[in-house]
Write an enzyme that holds these catalytic residues in place. Structure first.
Site, PDB file in Angstrom:
ATOM      1  N   ASP A  89       0.829  -1.204   0.000  1.00 49.29           N
ATOM      2  CA  ASP A  89       0.000   0.000   0.000  1.00 49.29           C
ATOM      3  C   ASP A  89       0.868   1.262   0.000  1.00 49.29           C
ATOM      4  O   ASP A  89       1.918   1.290   0.643  1.00 49.29           O
ATOM      5  CB  ASP A  89      -0.904  -0.010   1.236  1.00 49.29           C
TER       6      ASP A  89
ATOM      7  N   HIS B 289       3.134   3.455  -9.165  1.00 51.17           N
ATOM      8  CA  HIS B 289       2.939   2.027  -9.421  1.00 51.17           C
ATOM      9  C   HIS B 289       4.205   1.397 -10.010  1.00 51.17           C
ATOM     10  O   HIS B 289       4.561   0.265  -9.660  1.00 51.17           O
ATOM     11  CB  HIS B 289       1.756   1.818 -10.356  1.00 51.17           C
TER      12      HIS B 289
ATOM     13  N   LEU C  65      11.705 -20.323  -3.254  1.00 54.83           N
ATOM     14  CA  LEU C  65      10.580 -19.479  -2.867  1.00 54.83           C
ATOM     15  C   LEU C  65       9.428 -19.606  -3.861  1.00 54.83           C
ATOM     16  O   LEU C  65       9.637 -19.616  -5.075  1.00 54.83           O
ATOM     17  CB  LEU C  65      11.042 -18.016  -2.805  1.00 54.83           C
TER      18      LEU C  65
END
Length: 242
Positions: free
Chosen positions: A18, A35, A129
């Site tokens: 956020d 962004h 991962l």
């Protein structure tokens, strides 16, 4: 869990990324630049999580509510996601990172779905991962779709209502096959869940960072992990030492 720098790291970390818009506004830059920097932050955190030995990293990349944003902003986000998947595919393979996605993926533009599927296929044999992108995702939608799936099986005579338990319900969620998050990080100082992994975070530890997502990097990530390592997880039980 695995150990790093003298402390235990969680098996699964989820992040609500956020603050892109506020980061851009504070610098008098277009939201699209916020962004873009947010995608760069995601890359840094993915690399850090891989190096630290974390098993799963789930990133809240785009919610079902985000479709209501201005069309130019949605289009820019989708184009950035498409380019991100294409340009970093070989890097993910090289670093032994597997990419997966959850959410209403059919909502995504065809070009994004294509790049997503190609990246998932290219990284399917990776054993390090696992990065899970939550795309067109909503926790309430996920739960409703799981309930609807069970209802269909009951109507078809494949299942009895009394057979439904938490284990069976979990198998109908988007996250079936993944462990629940041990730690949920939210950036930008906001203290809310925002319809993210509502079922899965029942006993997840929460960490709120004041840092806006584009500025979030390995140091902030490590601080969250160190804070988590100091906690005692009770899961509703009383521990013998307190």
């Amino acid at each position: 869990m695995s150990s790093c720098n003298g402390f235990e790291v969680p098996r699964h970390v989820a992040i609500i990324m956020d603050g892109n818009g506020r980061w851009a506004k504070a610098r008098r830059l277009p939201r699209s630049e916020g962004h873009r920097r947010g995608f760069e932050a995601a890359r840094r955190v993915v690399e850090a999580a891989s190096e630290l030995g974390i098993g799963y990293l789930t990133l809240y990349a785009f919610s079902v509510e985000n479709w209501a944003r201005p069309s130019w902003e949605v289009r820019a986000l989708m184009e950035m996601l498409e380019e991100f998947l294409r340009s970093h595919r070989s890097e993910l393979v090289e670093k032994n990172i597997r990419l997966e996605a959850i959410g209403r993926l059919t909502d995504l533009p065809p070009a994004v779905r294509r790049e997503l599927e190609e990246t998932r296929e290219a990284t399917s044999k990776s054993t390090g991962l696992t990065v899970v992108l939550a795309l067109s995702y909503g926790g309430r939608v996920e739960i409703v779709e799981a309930a609807r799936s069970l209802a269909v099986e009951i109507e078809a005579g494949m299942l009895r209502a009394e057979e439904i338990d938490e284990t069976l319900f979990r198998q109908k969620l988007y996250t079936a096959g993944y462990p629940d998050p041990d730690l949920l990080i939210r950036t930008s100082g906001e203290k809310r869940i925002s319809n993210f992994l509502l079922w899965q975070i029942a006993y997840t530890e929460l960490y709120v960072s004041p840092t806006l997502w584009p500025d979030f990097g390995p140091e902030e990530f490590l601080a969250a992990l160190q804070d988590y390592a100091q906690r005692q997880r009770r899961f509703g039980r009383v521990l013998q030492n307190g």
